[in-house]
Structure formats: structure tokens, C-alpha cells
Scaffold this active site. Structure first.
Site, PDB file in Angstrom:
ATOM      1  CE1 TYR A  96      -4.791   2.915  -2.161  1.00 36.05           C
ATOM      2  CE2 TYR A  96      -6.771   2.324  -3.376  1.00 36.05           C
ATOM      3  CZ  TYR A  96      -5.423   2.607  -3.354  1.00 36.05           C
ATOM      4  OH  TYR A  96      -4.708   2.588  -4.523  1.00 36.05           O
ATOM      5  CD  GLU A 116      -1.828   4.505  -3.927  1.00 36.92           C
ATOM      6  OE1 GLU A 116      -2.157   3.302  -3.914  1.00 36.92           O
ATOM      7  OE2 GLU A 116      -0.648   4.886  -4.024  1.00 36.92           O
TER       8      GLU A 116
END
Length: 425
Positions: free
Chosen positions: A143, A231
Site C-alpha cells: 500500500y 493512493e
């Protein structure tokens, strides 16, 4: 996602500088994944081969473009697509596809259907297109995100070796797997910061410089495109050692739209609240809520206080609507058009403190709207400030006492609006 992650981060001893998203009438541009992938590619970030599909008839050709074997993803501006469901009955907004028949079937069940996720609520959001991506062999999923952090007054990188799943759950269950770096906006990330993040994400050997380079490219895009958030979940390492951004969610600062017209021209208003789109065209700050009392206020702080006092007296606001300090009668009329067209609004509360914006201009706008729009919903009006007596006289002489209801103070105005809304329920 952002506010949830920030709250979870705040609970973690490993993440001391995460900023909680602020409340306000911002309209930061949010692009679809396929659009974001193109922008990332332009900055040198590795991305899978992809093809966007706007109708089921295009699905077979799109699948062929990515190699005949891949992934189909619903394109809707919401997080949690993979765990969501369609009102058509299809479970999940992300599926593996290996045959033309599957490509057509999934496209048919997604395009034009409503996708419901934990972020959309029961109402869901329309899916107008799907994105086919090539199938890659991945060895690891991570991530990676960059967002603005109020505490450090600059960009904050948040990264985790546990990608490909709900990062909120990771932050809550295993906060030690969340790593952050506050970035000096004047210099950008240092080599030491990028090397440290690459190590924390598990990049080893020859892959470590590639991981650091990918993060630098993503930061360059963040700054170069005036992003408010980037993101990537997952940022992946392939079995042949390449670093690929397999997913993307990017928000852009509307204040910088003049610098990036080609990006902001891609805005998909079909994914937004139609009321907010209409308000933005007239430079009105509008956020839809689920109550029954429409609010028209000047100033964000006064608007928040107005919503609070409505709830204090047992009502519920239907919106946040800040007309700003220099609204014209035409803008006020447009604001009333939006409120009047909302079927859940039973009463409208106007709370204006006239400074730069004069009370008589607001009164003129209210009367114009009542006459030109044909308003039939009661409007409770509380005015204070510049030219307030002139404004009250204009309203009194308008001959519309059944619609335009004046109040002496905010308490009185809120009580009247709540009573009208409750009686109309």
C-alpha cells in the site's frame, strides 16, 4: 477512505502525524482509475496495460487489447469496489476474465448498473464504464499513498507492506505495519527517506532502487499535478522484479484547475450529486445531507452553527449551503432553485449576517426566487448586519407573508423552521 484511515492512524503509536480530514465545502477533483493510470504513466510510473469499455459490445475488443486474459474493474468513484455488490445481483466490482463470453457478461452486469459499497451507502453509485487490465504475475502487494498532513504542514507518505486489502483494517489490527514519512514540500523526499520506505515495504536487492524510484515518480506526480491525495492499493512487485501500480485513486486541488485544464476537463459529473454540480456552476458551496430543513447561509462557520442549532431544536439539516460573502441576487435565486427542487426539503432556513454582502441584496434575491421560481416551501428568514432594516422592509412589502417568515434571532428562526418541517413530515 481518507478520514477513516486518518482516525485509525491516530490510534497507532507508529503514526503520530496523520491528519484527520477537515470538514468544509471543498470540491477536489476525483478521477476514475483508468484516467489516473494514464496520468501515472505520463510520469513514468509502471502501470498494467489497460483498456476502458463503455458498452458490453466493446468488451471483447477491450479484453483482446490487454492480451485476452485479465481483470475487469467497475469504474465508479467509490472505494471498496471489490467487496461491493451491484443491484443487478452481481457480487463484487472486480473480477478475473479469461474468455470473451465472460468479458461480455461482466460488462453487461456492471455498465449502467448501481454499485453499492460501504462508502456509498445503500443508495449506491452508477457504474457507467468498466476497465480491463492485463493479468500480471505478482510476488507481493503493498500500500502506498501521499496526502496533505496538517500537523507537519506538508505532504505525508503513508505506506505498508500489507497491501491489496482494506488499509483501514491493517491500521486497526496491525498498526506496526503502517509507516509514514513527513515530506519537506520545499525539497521533496530525500534519498534516505525513500530508501527507508523501500526497506520497510520489503524491497530487497535490485528491487530496492526500483521501489524508491517508483515512489519518487509518484511524488513528482503529486506535486506536478497539484494533487491532494494519491493512493495506490496495491503497489505491487511482479515476479520478474518490476514495480507496478495496479490500482489508483487520485484527487486534485480545484484551486489549481487553471494550471491543469486538461486534467480537470476529465471530471465526470455523472458520478456527483446533481445538486452539488449545479451549485458549483454558480460558485456556491453546497453539500447535500439527509435532513428536511434546507439551509442558506453566508460563511462556513455560520453554516456549521446553523446546522448545529437546527439539530439542537430537534430538526435535521438537508444541506450545507454557503453562498459566500459576495453573493449576488442571481446566485441567491439559484440557491433557492436547488433547495426548492429537493423533495426532502420541507422548510428553508435563511441565516445571513450582512457584512460585505448586504442584507437588502439577500432580501432581493429571496423575493426574486419566490416570484420567479414559484417557491411554495416556507422560508424562515433571519437577517442581521448591513442594511438589515431595509431588507426587512422589502420582505414585509413583498406581500408573501405565507411563504416568507421573518425571525428575530437564530433561536427563533431554528424553532420556526423545525416546527414547519415536522408538521409537513
Amino acid at each position: 477512505m481518507l478520514s477513516t484511515l486518518a482516525r485509525n492512524c491516530a490510534r497507532s503509536s507508529q503514526v503520530k502525524n496523520c491528519a484527520v480530514a477537515s470538514v468544509g465545502a471543498t470540491r477536489n477533483l476525483n478521477l476514475h482509475e483508468y484516467q489516473s493510470m494514464k496520468i501515472m504513466s505520463d510520469f513514468g510510473v509502471g502501470v498494467p496495460k489497460g483498456s476502458v469499455c463503455f458498452s458490453p459490445e466493446e468488451a471483447v475488443g477491450c479484453l483482446a487489447e490487454v492480451g485476452g486474459d485479465g481483470v475487469v474493474k467497475a469504474q465508479a468513484l467509490t472505494g471498496g469496489r471489490g467487496l461491493g455488490h451491484f443491484t443487478s445481483g452481481l457480487q463484487g466490482g472486480v473480477h478475473m476474465v479469461s474468455t470473451p463470453e465472460d468479458a461480455t457478461s461482466y460488462a453487461t452486469q456492471m455498465i449502467g448498473q448501481t454499485l453499492v459499497t460501504k462508502q456509498t451507502g445503500a443508495a449506491g453509485i452508477q457504474c457507467g464504464k468498466v476497465f480491463f487490465q492485463e493479468k500480471l504475475s505478482l510476488s507481493r502487494e503493498m500500500y502506498f499513498s501521499i496526502m496533505m498532513d496538517r500537523a507537519s504542514q506538508g505532504p505525508m507518505i503513508i505506506a505498508s507492506p500489507a497491501g491489496g486489502t482494506s488499509i483501514e483494517d491493517v491500521a486497526a489490527a496491525t498498526p506496526e505495519l503502517i509507516f509514514t514519512e513527513a515530506i519537506d514540500i520545499t525539497t521533496g523526499p530525500t534519498a534516505a527517506q525513500l530508501e527507508g520506505l523501500a526497506k520497510n515495504l520489503g524491497f530487497e536487492g535490485a528491487a530496492a532502487p526500483k521501489g524508491a524510484a517508483a515512489m519518487q515518480q509518484l511524488y513528482d506526480m503529486f506535486v506536478g499535478c497539484d494533487c491532494t491525495m494519491v493512493e495506490i492499493n496495491p503497489l505491487a512487485e511482479t515476479t520478474d522484479g518490476e514495480v507496478i501500480a495496479c490500482d489508483a485513486k487520485i484527487n486534485f486541488d480545484d484551486n489549481a484547475a487553471f494550471r491543469h485544464q486538461e486534467i480537470h476537463a476529465q471530471r465526470d459529473t455523472s458520478q456527483e450529486d446533481a445538486r452539488e454540480v449545479a451549485a458549483a456552476e454558480y460558485d456556491l458551496n453546497y453539500i447535500g445531507l439527509d435532513g428536511s430543513i434546507g439551509c442558506l447561509v453566508n460563511g462556513a462557520g455560520l453554516a456549521m452553527a446553523t446546522m448545529d442549532i437546527i439539530q439542537l431544536f430537534g430538526g435535521s439539516p438537508a444541506n450545507f449551503l454557503d453562498v459566500g460573502g459576495g453573493a449576488t441576487p442571481n446566485q441567491v435565486q439559484k440557491a433557492f432553485e436547488i433547495l426548492d427542487a429537493d423533495p426532502q426539503v420541507k422548510a428553508i432556513l435563511v441565516n445571513i449576517f450582512g457584512g460585505i454582502m448586504k442584507c437588502d441584496d439577500i432580501a432581493t434575491g429571496i423575493i426574486m426566487a419566490a416570484k420567479n421560481v414559484g417557491l411554495n416551501k416556507p422560508i424562515v428568514i433571519r437577517l442581521e448586519g448591513t442594511n438589515v432594516e431595509k431588507a426587512k422592509k422589502l420582505i414585509s412589502e413583498a406581500g408573501m407573508d405565507d411563504i416568507l417568515i421573518q425571525a428575530d434571532n437564530l433561536d427563533n428562526a431554528a424553532q420556526k423552521a423545525v416546527k414547519i418541517a415536522n408538521e409537513s413530515a
